[in-house]
Design an enzyme around this catalytic site. Structure first.
Site, PDB file in Angstrom:
ATOM      1  N   GLU A 265       0.671  -1.297  -0.021  1.00  0.00           N
ATOM      2  CA  GLU A 265       0.088   0.124  -0.002  1.00  0.00           C
ATOM      3  C   GLU A 265       0.871   1.430  -0.021  1.00  0.00           C
ATOM      4  O   GLU A 265       1.766   1.225   0.870  1.00  0.00           O
ATOM      5  CB  GLU A 265      -0.779   0.187   1.363  1.00  0.00           C
ATOM      6  CG  GLU A 265      -1.831   0.965   1.429  1.00  0.00           C
ATOM      7  CD  GLU A 265      -2.748   1.226   2.751  1.00  0.00           C
ATOM      8  OE1 GLU A 265      -3.852   1.634   2.644  1.00  0.00           O
ATOM      9  OE2 GLU A 265      -2.170   0.749   3.645  1.00  0.00           O
ATOM     10  N   LYS A 340     -10.103   0.833  -1.840  1.00  0.00           N
ATOM     11  CA  LYS A 340      -9.954   0.715  -0.507  1.00  0.00           C
ATOM     12  C   LYS A 340     -11.555   1.062   0.112  1.00  0.00           C
ATOM     13  O   LYS A 340     -12.130   2.180  -0.024  1.00  0.00           O
ATOM     14  CB  LYS A 340      -8.895   1.545   0.441  1.00  0.00           C
ATOM     15  CG  LYS A 340      -8.844   0.946   1.876  1.00  0.00           C
ATOM     16  CD  LYS A 340      -7.592   1.799   2.235  1.00  0.00           C
ATOM     17  CE  LYS A 340      -7.029   1.313   3.658  1.00  0.00           C
ATOM     18  NZ  LYS A 340      -6.273   1.700   4.592  1.00  0.00           N
ATOM     19  N   CYS A 374      -5.055  -3.238   3.030  1.00  0.00           N
ATOM     20  CA  CYS A 374      -4.626  -3.073   4.521  1.00  0.00           C
ATOM     21  C   CYS A 374      -5.922  -3.142   5.480  1.00  0.00           C
ATOM     22  O   CYS A 374      -6.406  -4.218   5.761  1.00  0.00           O
ATOM     23  CB  CYS A 374      -4.002  -1.819   4.674  1.00  0.00           C
ATOM     24  SG  CYS A 374      -3.022  -1.520   6.077  1.00  0.00           S
TER      25      CYS A 374
END
Length: 511
Positions: A265, A340, A374
């Site tokens: 990321e 995300k 993440c």
């Protein structure tokens, strides 16, 4: 059987075995007519030799399984015993059939308890897989039913056997060997008074069945090599500087024939150091101005080096809003993207990033993959949405600054692998960026996790990097093992979901 250890051998039945086989059938099937005529057994051996299997102890046949091929669409429906073996004892074998039909499995009474029946069933399953047949079907007698027929309906009896409240010598055995009851068949074998003429239609599905045998160019990969870049954050002065470093790793992974390369990321965050005087909100938006160029150049690397690349994630401006997006650069030149979904408090506070609203599985030439960036890996709902779309490998590019932050990602990623019966690869960054606010320190130990069962490593970790060291790691993952796990695992999480209690995610919610 004497007290000596049996010397067992599994083999196909030969014509000279008939007398011994007939004696065993007469012993086991005394209540339903005993052995078949010699002509019938000889015809079976002639038409389908691989389907006739026996187990011998020191040369003596002590168990056997007789099998034919049938048309699945016909025999997955209601039928009778005479549809399989007519009144003249002629077997209705179909050489071009797409399923196996189990005629009989029988074991000498003295050898029961040694699980010889399970060996014969396992041999049948292997035959089904090796010959790319759709399923194994069987008409299963329920010889214990007559004992309770005066006060239990046949459906109640089957349910109680399923719940192990009652034991049936055939149905209980079939269910313990992964066969499912698909329907009840009346008048299957009228002379079977112990079953009151009933039988269950049993089915074992071959999860490896390919309806159309693919060409070698279209065949699905079963062994996939994952490559992960544990990327060191370092000062960079241009996009060329970033791409040169990335190309070194892509070239190295390609040289080891990796199918995928995973970057972390915000791997391009070092370029924020070009504007040390700017606020963090301004710097991240300036960084987003490089994302399209980096995406296109990574796509060229994917094609040039013949490797699928997950380009970590990058900030991207769309319609006046800033998003955190991971790109999947296919080696054929196609490009997919995954936003995300869950934005961390830090991203919201310091960078004013918005979240996406959809996760999807991407079809690649090396399996069905999903990407959780993440923090997203810490929400089980997203992993379950991917699993309901058939995900085989989840990639988690991450950035964490402390060990406790890293452990949140790692432990949740392991949970996603177990509960969704898939592989999960995590890749992070290491090093320091003194000139970049809010991305100044890194902690990472990249790894690849598997489900936790006998098919996989004892600690469910296939490989892991050294902590806080720039390096690449590889993992070979076997996609076929996921199919075994789903149907024959010690536990089968996906199959045992209580959808009646907590429901499921539907694809329509993702559209």
């Amino acid at each position: 059987m004497d007290t000596n250890t049996p010397l067992l051998n599994l083999r196909t039945i030969e014509p000279g075995d008939y007398d011994e086989l007939a004696a065993l059938m007469n012993l086991v099937f005394e209540d339903v007519g005993g052995a078949w005529p010699r002509m019938t057994i000889m015809d079976l051996i002639h038409q389908f030799p691989d389907g006739q299997i026996c187990i011998e102890d020191s040369g003596k046949i002590v168990g056997a399984a007789l099998t034919i091929k049938v048309d699945y669409n016909r025999f997955s429906l209601n039928h009778t015993y005479t549809d399989i073996i007519n009144e003249q004892n002629v077997i209705q074998h179909q050489a071009n059939g797409d399923a196996l039909y189990g005629l009989d499995v029988f074991v000498h009474p003295d050898y029961r308890g040694l699980r010889l029946g399970r060996r014969l069933y396992d041999a049948r399953k292997e035959l089904c897989r090796n010959t790319n047949l759709k399923a194994i079907l069987a008409g299963g007698r329920i010889p214990g039913y007559h004992k309770v027929a005066d006060h239990l309906s046949v459906l109640e009896y089957i349910e109680k056997v399923k719940r192990k409240e009652l034991h049936d010598p055939i149905l209980s055995f079939q269910q313990s060997n992964d066969f499912d009851v698909k329907r009840l068949m009346k008048h299957y074998l009228p002379e079977d008074t112990k079953s009151c003429g009933y039988a269950t239609l049993l089915e074992w599905d071959n999860v490896f069945y390919d309806e159309v045998a693919p060409s070698i160019l279209d065949s699905e990969k079963t062994m996939v090599r994952l490559g992960i870049v544990q990327w060191q954050m370092r000062m960079m002065v241009s996009v060329d500087d970033l791409i040169d470093q990335a190309e070194f790793f892509v070239s190295s992974l390609s040289g080891y024939q990796s199918d995928f390369a995973l970057f972390p990321e915000f791997f391009n965050a070092p370029l924020m150091g070009l504007w040390p005087e700017q606020s963090s909100v301004e710097a991240i938006r300036l960084l987003s101005g490089f994302s399209e160029e980096i995406k296109q150049r990574f796509s060229q690397l994917a094609v040039t080096y013949n490797i699928n690349i997950i380009s970590g994630s990058m900030p991207v401006m769309k319609d006046g809003r800033l998003y955190n997006i991971a790109y999947l650069l296919h080696r054929d030149g196609c490009i997919d993207e995954q936003y995300k979904i869950h934005i961390t408090p830090h991203e919201q506070r310091d960078w004013v990033i918005d979240g996406g609203d959809k996760v999807k599985v991407f079809e690649t030439d090396a399996g069905r993959i999903g990407i959780l960036i993440c923090y997203d890996a810490e929400f089980p709902e997203l992993g379950r949405m991917l699993s309901e779309q058939g995900v085989q490998i989840m990639f988690v590019p991450f950035w964490t600054d402390t060990k406790n932050g890293y452990l949140r990602v790692r432990l949740c990623a392991q949970a996603r692998a177990i509960e969704n019966e898939c592989y999960v690869a995590i890749g992070g960054s290491v090093g320091n960026l003194p000139r970049v606010n809010n991305v100044d320190i890194q902690y990472a130990q990249s790894a690849v996790f598997s489900p936790s069962d006998i098919y996989f490593p004892h600690d469910a970790t296939i490989t892991e990097a050294s902590p806080n060291t720039e390096m690449i790691i590889f993992a070979d993952v076997e996609l076929d093992k996921l199919k075994y796990l789903n149907t024959e695992g010690s536990v089968t999480n996906l199959r045992h979901r209580r959808l009646d209690l907590y429901g499921g995610f539907t694809l329509s919610k993702q559209k």
